[in-house]
Design a protein around this motif. Structure first.
Motif, PDB file in Angstrom:
ATOM      1  N   ALA A  42      15.386 -11.267 -48.599  1.00  0.00           N
ATOM      2  CA  ALA A  42      13.964 -11.053 -47.785  1.00  0.00           C
ATOM      3  C   ALA A  42      13.554  -9.238 -47.772  1.00  0.00           C
ATOM      4  O   ALA A  42      14.789  -8.625 -47.785  1.00  0.00           O
ATOM      5  N   PRO A  43      12.618  -9.075 -47.768  1.00  0.00           N
ATOM      6  CA  PRO A  43      12.032  -7.674 -48.018  1.00  0.00           C
ATOM      7  C   PRO A  43      12.759  -6.912 -46.612  1.00  0.00           C
ATOM      8  O   PRO A  43      13.316  -5.760 -46.680  1.00  0.00           O
ATOM      9  N   ALA A  44      12.885  -7.443 -45.587  1.00  0.00           N
ATOM     10  CA  ALA A  44      13.311  -6.908 -44.402  1.00  0.00           C
ATOM     11  C   ALA A  44      14.884  -6.453 -44.300  1.00  0.00           C
ATOM     12  O   ALA A  44      15.334  -5.753 -43.867  1.00  0.00           O
ATOM     13  N   ASP A  45      15.626  -7.580 -44.862  1.00  0.00           N
ATOM     14  CA  ASP A  45      16.941  -7.653 -45.093  1.00  0.00           C
ATOM     15  C   ASP A  45      17.141  -6.275 -46.126  1.00  0.00           C
ATOM     16  O   ASP A  45      18.070  -5.592 -45.801  1.00  0.00           O
ATOM     17  N   LEU A  46      16.465  -6.166 -47.197  1.00  0.00           N
ATOM     18  CA  LEU A  46      16.352  -4.909 -48.203  1.00  0.00           C
ATOM     19  C   LEU A  46      16.404  -3.762 -47.266  1.00  0.00           C
ATOM     20  O   LEU A  46      17.049  -2.889 -47.787  1.00  0.00           O
ATOM     21  N   ALA A  47      15.145  -3.646 -46.644  1.00  0.00           N
ATOM     22  CA  ALA A  47      14.958  -2.275 -45.842  1.00  0.00           C
ATOM     23  C   ALA A  47      15.977  -2.134 -44.989  1.00  0.00           C
ATOM     24  O   ALA A  47      16.411  -0.848 -44.686  1.00  0.00           O
ATOM     25  N   GLU A  48      16.627  -2.922 -44.343  1.00  0.00           N
ATOM     26  CA  GLU A  48      17.638  -2.784 -43.209  1.00  0.00           C
ATOM     27  C   GLU A  48      18.775  -2.150 -44.086  1.00  0.00           C
ATOM     28  O   GLU A  48      19.527  -1.100 -43.720  1.00  0.00           O
ATOM     29  N   LEU A  49      19.390  -2.800 -45.199  1.00  0.00           N
ATOM     30  CA  LEU A  49      20.396  -2.488 -45.842  1.00  0.00           C
ATOM     31  C   LEU A  49      20.108  -1.220 -46.475  1.00  0.00           C
ATOM     32  O   LEU A  49      21.112  -0.450 -46.335  1.00  0.00           O
ATOM     33  N   ASN A  50      19.022  -0.856 -47.054  1.00  0.00           N
ATOM     34  CA  ASN A  50      18.972   0.519 -47.806  1.00  0.00           C
ATOM     35  C   ASN A  50      18.875   1.581 -46.426  1.00  0.00           C
ATOM     36  O   ASN A  50      19.229   2.851 -46.740  1.00  0.00           O
ATOM     37  N   ALA A  51      18.155   1.325 -45.334  1.00  0.00           N
ATOM     38  CA  ALA A  51      18.309   2.264 -44.086  1.00  0.00           C
ATOM     39  C   ALA A  51      19.832   2.448 -43.809  1.00  0.00           C
ATOM     40  O   ALA A  51      19.891   3.781 -43.505  1.00  0.00           O
ATOM     41  N   ALA A  52      20.844   1.592 -43.648  1.00  0.00           N
ATOM     42  CA  ALA A  52      22.056   1.824 -43.422  1.00  0.00           C
ATOM     43  C   ALA A  52      22.720   2.660 -44.288  1.00  0.00           C
ATOM     44  O   ALA A  52      23.251   3.384 -43.891  1.00  0.00           O
ATOM     45  N   ALA A  53      22.319   2.354 -45.808  1.00  0.00           N
ATOM     46  CA  ALA A  53      23.086   3.118 -46.652  1.00  0.00           C
ATOM     47  C   ALA A  53      22.791   4.414 -46.791  1.00  0.00           C
ATOM     48  O   ALA A  53      23.410   5.481 -47.330  1.00  0.00           O
ATOM     49  N   ALA A  54      21.418   4.925 -46.266  1.00  0.00           N
ATOM     50  CA  ALA A  54      20.977   6.220 -46.405  1.00  0.00           C
ATOM     51  C   ALA A  54      21.537   7.176 -44.978  1.00  0.00           C
ATOM     52  O   ALA A  54      21.547   8.185 -45.265  1.00  0.00           O
ATOM     53  N   ARG A  55      22.135   6.447 -44.213  1.00  0.00           N
ATOM     54  CA  ARG A  55      22.702   7.150 -42.966  1.00  0.00           C
ATOM     55  C   ARG A  55      23.995   7.815 -43.574  1.00  0.00           C
ATOM     56  O   ARG A  55      24.537   7.604 -44.416  1.00  0.00           O
ATOM     57  N   PRO A  56      24.300   9.092 -42.919  1.00  0.00           N
ATOM     58  CA  PRO A  56      25.552   9.766 -43.171  1.00  0.00           C
ATOM     59  C   PRO A  56      27.013   8.771 -42.929  1.00  0.00           C
ATOM     60  O   PRO A  56      26.863   8.049 -42.040  1.00  0.00           O
ATOM     61  N   ASP A  57      27.623   8.893 -43.860  1.00  0.00           N
ATOM     62  CA  ASP A  57      28.836   7.667 -44.261  1.00  0.00           C
ATOM     63  C   ASP A  57      30.110   8.608 -43.871  1.00  0.00           C
ATOM     64  O   ASP A  57      30.126   9.822 -43.447  1.00  0.00           O
ATOM     65  N   LEU A  58      31.243   7.993 -43.800  1.00  0.00           N
ATOM     66  CA  LEU A  58      32.413   8.697 -43.539  1.00  0.00           C
ATOM     67  C   LEU A  58      32.913   9.539 -44.650  1.00  0.00           C
ATOM     68  O   LEU A  58      32.666   9.498 -45.796  1.00  0.00           O
ATOM     69  N   ALA A  59      33.495  10.682 -43.912  1.00  0.00           N
ATOM     70  CA  ALA A  59      33.710  11.816 -45.031  1.00  0.00           C
ATOM     71  C   ALA A  59      35.315  11.860 -44.979  1.00  0.00           C
ATOM     72  O   ALA A  59      36.065  12.302 -43.887  1.00  0.00           O
ATOM     73  N   PRO A  60      35.972  11.924 -45.893  1.00  0.00           N
ATOM     74  CA  PRO A  60      37.384  12.037 -46.195  1.00  0.00           C
ATOM     75  C   PRO A  60      37.771  13.436 -45.867  1.00  0.00           C
ATOM     76  O   PRO A  60      37.230  14.388 -46.416  1.00  0.00           O
ATOM     77  N   GLN A  61      38.751  13.662 -44.740  1.00  0.00           N
ATOM     78  CA  GLN A  61      39.417  14.839 -44.762  1.00  0.00           C
ATOM     79  C   GLN A  61      40.854  15.119 -44.936  1.00  0.00           C
ATOM     80  O   GLN A  61      41.584  13.832 -44.635  1.00  0.00           O
ATOM     81  N   LEU A  62      41.251  16.008 -45.733  1.00  0.00           N
ATOM     82  CA  LEU A  62      42.800  16.153 -45.963  1.00  0.00           C
ATOM     83  C   LEU A  62      43.446  16.625 -44.926  1.00  0.00           C
ATOM     84  O   LEU A  62      43.115  17.850 -44.356  1.00  0.00           O
ATOM     85  N   THR A  63      44.817  16.211 -44.199  1.00  0.00           N
ATOM     86  CA  THR A  63      45.473  16.954 -43.205  1.00  0.00           C
ATOM     87  C   THR A  63      46.498  18.022 -43.771  1.00  0.00           C
ATOM     88  O   THR A  63      46.709  17.838 -45.113  1.00  0.00           O
ATOM     89  N   ALA A  64      47.270  18.699 -42.864  1.00  0.00           N
ATOM     90  CA  ALA A  64      48.153  19.674 -43.606  1.00  0.00           C
ATOM     91  C   ALA A  64      49.334  18.850 -44.127  1.00  0.00           C
ATOM     92  O   ALA A  64      50.085  19.516 -44.861  1.00  0.00           O
ATOM     93  N   GLU A  65      49.502  17.742 -43.732  1.00  0.00           N
ATOM     94  CA  GLU A  65      50.645  16.917 -44.205  1.00  0.00           C
ATOM     95  C   GLU A  65      50.241  16.066 -45.649  1.00  0.00           C
ATOM     96  O   GLU A  65      51.223  15.503 -46.099  1.00  0.00           O
ATOM     97  N   GLY A  66      48.867  16.472 -45.912  1.00  0.00           N
ATOM     98  CA  GLY A  66      48.801  15.638 -47.032  1.00  0.00           C
ATOM     99  C   GLY A  66      47.942  14.335 -46.982  1.00  0.00           C
ATOM    100  O   GLY A  66      47.675  13.615 -47.998  1.00  0.00           O
TER     101      GLY A  66
END
Length: 125
Positions: free
Chosen positions: A7-31
């Protein structure tokens, strides 16, 4: 699932969620890798939405299947060599389906604690 247009509304919701900032990997001192976000839940949803967009728009979509166990509604990616996987997980639905087929062949036996041709009765406390 197959052959149905979203459904167009489902696509719009999916695309809006995908456009938000996502999780970012961070490396700790222990690797080790630590996943960070200012708002963890929306970021996790953005990550899942991006993966869904890439899956739906890529060559692996034909390998997404629906579990064949009638009581299950899970989808899974069939990564088996022969592409004949039928259940979301053997430990979950595959085993239950095989037990049901066995019982059907054996005359509809049920595990009701009352015993059977191959099992003694289970004493109830």
């Amino acid at each position: 699932m197959a052959g149905r247009e979203p459904a167009p509304a489902d696509l719009a919701e999916l695309n809006a969620a995908a456009a938000r900032p996502d999780l970012a990997p961070q490396l700790t001192a222990e690797g080790a890798v630590h996943w960070h976000a200012e708002r963890a839940v929306p970021a996790a949803l953005a990550t899942v939405a991006r993966d869904a967009v890439l899956l739906a728009g890529g060559p692996l979509l034909s390998r997404v299947k629906e579990c064949e166990r009638p009581e299950c509604s899970l989808l899974f990616l069939d990564d088996s060599q022969a592409r004949r996987r039928r259940w979301c997980a053997m430990e979950r639905c595959g085993n239950l389906a095989k037990i049901a087929a066995y019982r059907s062949r054996r005359g509809g036996e049920k595990l009701d604690g009352k015993g059977g041709p191959d099992r003694p009765a289970v004493e109830e406390p």
